[in-house]
Design a protein around this motif. Structure first.
Motif, PDB file in Angstrom:
ATOM      1  N   LEU A  92      -7.732  -2.688  -1.186  1.00 45.75           N
ATOM      2  CA  LEU A  92      -7.381  -1.451  -0.492  1.00 45.75           C
ATOM      3  C   LEU A  92      -8.273  -1.180   0.714  1.00 45.75           C
ATOM      4  O   LEU A  92      -7.833  -0.558   1.677  1.00 45.75           O
ATOM      5  CB  LEU A  92      -7.443  -0.259  -1.458  1.00 45.75           C
ATOM      6  N   ILE A 136       0.625   5.786  -0.792  1.00 44.96           N
ATOM      7  CA  ILE A 136      -0.246   6.943  -0.970  1.00 44.96           C
ATOM      8  C   ILE A 136       0.446   7.883  -1.949  1.00 44.96           C
ATOM      9  O   ILE A 136       1.578   8.299  -1.721  1.00 44.96           O
ATOM     10  CB  ILE A 136      -0.509   7.651   0.371  1.00 44.96           C
ATOM     11  N   SER A 172      -4.799   6.451  -2.108  1.00 41.01           N
ATOM     12  CA  SER A 172      -4.118   5.179  -1.858  1.00 41.01           C
ATOM     13  C   SER A 172      -4.150   4.299  -3.095  1.00 41.01           C
ATOM     14  O   SER A 172      -5.146   4.261  -3.823  1.00 41.01           O
ATOM     15  CB  SER A 172      -4.794   4.434  -0.704  1.00 41.01           C
ATOM     16  N   LEU A 209      -5.804   3.941   5.021  1.00 39.15           N
ATOM     17  CA  LEU A 209      -6.345   4.171   3.682  1.00 39.15           C
ATOM     18  C   LEU A 209      -6.722   5.634   3.485  1.00 39.15           C
ATOM     19  O   LEU A 209      -7.324   6.256   4.355  1.00 39.15           O
ATOM     20  CB  LEU A 209      -7.584   3.289   3.477  1.00 39.15           C
ATOM     21  N   HIS A 236       0.833  -1.205   0.000  1.00 39.76           N
ATOM     22  CA  HIS A 236       0.000   0.000   0.000  1.00 39.76           C
ATOM     23  C   HIS A 236       0.867   1.255   0.000  1.00 39.76           C
ATOM     24  O   HIS A 236       1.817   1.364   0.774  1.00 39.76           O
ATOM     25  CB  HIS A 236      -0.901  -0.028   1.237  1.00 39.76           C
TER      26      HIS A 236
END
Length: 112
Positions: free
Chosen positions: A73, A54, A83, A79, A52
């Motif tokens: 996600l 951003i 993202s 999150l 993950h």
């Protein structure tokens, strides 16, 4: 060639990094090629959320996420609207600024 700016991450790249990227590469591959050891427990198959990231700048230049990525996600720690899974976010011709979250939901680091 687009550039990817990885913001400082306490463990993975304490100083941050500015790296060259090639169109068509994923954010995860770019990180790994440049010594930024982002976890990827599912071996880049969109089956976990350990990669993950951003995208703080340049998010709109990425292709839209598909339903499978969006479903994955939903399980990510921290999150945000920008993202993406690093294994699914493919670079276009625009520079990006990327933050790697401090935590993942992976309980054991795989040290790939």
């Amino acid at each position: 060639m687009p550039k990817v700016i990885f913001l400082p991450h306490e463990e993975l790249c304490p100083e941050g990094a500015v790296v060259e990227a090639r169109e068509g590469e994923t954010l995860l591959d770019i990180a790994l090629e440049n010594g930024i050891g982002v976890e990827h427990a599912c071996e880049k198959s969109c089956a976990c959320v350990t990669c993950h990231m951003i995208v703080r700048e340049g998010f709109d230049s990425l292709e839209e996420s598909d339903e499978l990525e969006d479903d994955m996600l939903d399980k990510a720690w921290g999150l945000e609207q920008e993202s993406r899974l690093g294994c699914q976010a493919v670079i276009s011709d625009e520079d990006l600024v990327v933050e790697i979250p401090k935590y993942t939901i992976n309980l054991a680091s795989e040290n790939h």
